[in-house]
Motif scaffolding. Sequence first.
Motif, PDB file in Angstrom:
ATOM      1  N   GLU A  40       0.530  -0.696  -0.283  1.00 52.51           N
ATOM      2  CA  GLU A  40      -0.130  -0.142   0.192  1.00 52.51           C
ATOM      3  C   GLU A  40       1.403   0.853   0.284  1.00 52.51           C
ATOM      4  OE1 GLU A  40      -2.335   1.992   3.492  1.00 52.51           O
ATOM      5  OE2 GLU A  40      -3.374  -0.258   2.928  1.00 52.51           O
ATOM      6  N   MET A  41       2.156   1.818   1.123  1.00 53.81           N
ATOM      7  CA  MET A  41       3.011   2.528   0.250  1.00 53.81           C
ATOM      8  C   MET A  41       3.845   2.641  -0.223  1.00 53.81           C
ATOM      9  SD  MET A  41       3.643   1.811   4.495  1.00 53.81           S
ATOM     10  CE  MET A  41       5.480   2.591   4.926  1.00 53.81           C
ATOM     11  N   ARG A  42       3.910   1.303  -0.850  1.00 53.51           N
ATOM     12  CA  ARG A  42       4.351   1.649  -2.345  1.00 53.51           C
ATOM     13  C   ARG A  42       3.763   2.120  -3.095  1.00 53.51           C
ATOM     14  NH1 ARG A  42       4.843  -0.827  -6.903  1.00 53.51           N
ATOM     15  NH2 ARG A  42       3.761  -1.985  -6.608  1.00 53.51           N
ATOM     16  N   GLN A  43       2.139   1.579  -3.116  1.00 51.05           N
ATOM     17  CA  GLN A  43       1.655   2.243  -4.617  1.00 51.05           C
ATOM     18  C   GLN A  43       1.514   3.989  -3.939  1.00 51.05           C
ATOM     19  OE1 GLN A  43      -2.243  -0.300  -4.186  1.00 51.05           O
ATOM     20  NE2 GLN A  43      -0.700  -1.553  -4.925  1.00 51.05           N
ATOM     21  N   ASP A  44       1.037   4.354  -2.960  1.00 53.27           N
ATOM     22  CA  ASP A  44       1.194   6.082  -2.906  1.00 53.27           C
ATOM     23  C   ASP A  44       2.109   6.494  -3.121  1.00 53.27           C
ATOM     24  OD1 ASP A  44      -1.648   5.329  -1.550  1.00 53.27           O
ATOM     25  OD2 ASP A  44      -0.502   5.049   0.044  1.00 53.27           O
ATOM     26  N   GLU A  45       3.465   5.607  -2.919  1.00 51.09           N
ATOM     27  CA  GLU A  45       5.055   7.062  -3.248  1.00 51.09           C
ATOM     28  C   GLU A  45       5.277   6.973  -4.739  1.00 51.09           C
ATOM     29  OE1 GLU A  45       7.679   8.110  -2.709  1.00 51.09           O
ATOM     30  OE2 GLU A  45       7.424   6.922  -0.870  1.00 51.09           O
ATOM     31  N   THR A  46       5.256   7.865  -5.191  1.00 53.10           N
ATOM     32  CA  THR A  46       5.780   8.628  -5.887  1.00 53.10           C
ATOM     33  C   THR A  46       7.320   8.779  -6.395  1.00 53.10           C
ATOM     34  OG1 THR A  46       5.864  10.873  -5.167  1.00 53.10           O
ATOM     35  CG2 THR A  46       3.491   9.962  -5.682  1.00 53.10           C
ATOM     36  N   ASN A  47       7.814   8.566  -5.738  1.00 58.17           N
ATOM     37  CA  ASN A  47       9.228   8.451  -5.999  1.00 58.17           C
ATOM     38  C   ASN A  47       9.819   7.067  -5.991  1.00 58.17           C
ATOM     39  OD1 ASN A  47      12.132   7.930  -5.420  1.00 58.17           O
ATOM     40  ND2 ASN A  47      12.150  10.103  -4.383  1.00 58.17           N
ATOM     41  N   VAL A  48      10.595   7.461  -7.413  1.00 63.90           N
ATOM     42  CA  VAL A  48      11.112   5.985  -8.351  1.00 63.90           C
ATOM     43  C   VAL A  48      12.206   5.000  -7.318  1.00 63.90           C
ATOM     44  CG1 VAL A  48      12.339   4.556  -9.732  1.00 63.90           C
ATOM     45  CG2 VAL A  48      11.066   6.707 -10.426  1.00 63.90           C
ATOM     46  N   ILE A  49      12.574   5.558  -6.444  1.00 63.50           N
ATOM     47  CA  ILE A  49      13.300   4.919  -5.662  1.00 63.50           C
ATOM     48  C   ILE A  49      12.714   4.359  -4.347  1.00 63.50           C
ATOM     49  CG2 ILE A  49      15.454   5.772  -3.832  1.00 63.50           C
ATOM     50  CD1 ILE A  49      16.545   7.414  -6.024  1.00 63.50           C
ATOM     51  N   GLY A  50      12.119   5.438  -3.543  1.00 68.99           N
ATOM     52  CA  GLY A  50      10.706   5.406  -2.713  1.00 68.99           C
ATOM     53  C   GLY A  50      10.052   3.766  -3.319  1.00 68.99           C
ATOM     54  N   LYS A  51       9.638   3.705  -4.381  1.00 70.30           N
ATOM     55  CA  LYS A  51       8.675   2.018  -4.815  1.00 70.30           C
ATOM     56  C   LYS A  51       9.828   1.354  -4.297  1.00 70.30           C
ATOM     57  CE  LYS A  51       5.246   4.897  -7.656  1.00 70.30           C
ATOM     58  NZ  LYS A  51       4.034   3.920  -7.643  1.00 70.30           N
ATOM     59  N   ASP A  52      11.164   1.581  -5.286  1.00 65.80           N
ATOM     60  CA  ASP A  52      12.067   0.723  -5.218  1.00 65.80           C
ATOM     61  C   ASP A  52      12.493  -0.015  -3.769  1.00 65.80           C
ATOM     62  OD1 ASP A  52      12.072   0.426  -8.072  1.00 65.80           O
ATOM     63  OD2 ASP A  52      13.816   0.897  -8.314  1.00 65.80           O
ATOM     64  N   THR A  53      11.994   0.773  -2.877  1.00 61.52           N
ATOM     65  CA  THR A  53      12.767   0.164  -0.818  1.00 61.52           C
ATOM     66  C   THR A  53      11.561  -0.356  -0.723  1.00 61.52           C
ATOM     67  OG1 THR A  53      14.221   2.607  -1.061  1.00 61.52           O
ATOM     68  CG2 THR A  53      12.678   1.569   1.191  1.00 61.52           C
ATOM     69  N   TYR A  54       9.969   0.179  -1.199  1.00 63.45           N
ATOM     70  CA  TYR A  54       9.101  -0.290  -0.408  1.00 63.45           C
ATOM     71  C   TYR A  54       8.791  -2.266  -1.058  1.00 63.45           C
ATOM     72  CZ  TYR A  54       7.786   3.469   2.345  1.00 63.45           C
ATOM     73  OH  TYR A  54       7.591   4.347   2.781  1.00 63.45           O
ATOM     74  N   LYS A  55       9.603  -2.132  -2.423  1.00 67.67           N
ATOM     75  CA  LYS A  55       9.166  -3.146  -2.413  1.00 67.67           C
ATOM     76  C   LYS A  55      10.292  -4.123  -1.984  1.00 67.67           C
ATOM     77  CE  LYS A  55      10.519  -5.277  -7.143  1.00 67.67           C
ATOM     78  NZ  LYS A  55      11.511  -5.108  -8.350  1.00 67.67           N
ATOM     79  N   ASP A  56      11.842  -4.096  -1.985  1.00 66.11           N
ATOM     80  CA  ASP A  56      12.635  -4.701  -1.409  1.00 66.11           C
ATOM     81  C   ASP A  56      12.277  -5.235  -0.325  1.00 66.11           C
ATOM     82  OD1 ASP A  56      13.650  -4.415  -3.836  1.00 66.11           O
ATOM     83  OD2 ASP A  56      15.582  -3.042  -2.942  1.00 66.11           O
TER      84      ASP A  56
END
Length: 69
Positions: A40-56
Amino acid sequence: MELDEERIVMITNAIGLAVLELRFRDELITEYTLSEKLEEMRQDETNVIGKDTYKDAEELIRTGRFPVI
């Protein structure tokens, strides 16, 4: 392959934030709820690095291993 210390800190912070949010909502903290919260947090994130962090972070919770770069 060695993990970057900064990346480890970002993953740890993401997991900690997800745990705190679940705790403040009085939700049970399980592998499933934590993984869902990180998604859920990954989907809300707009920053690409942030998205990768939540995915990891989500992968770490599901598999118990740090994702390979």
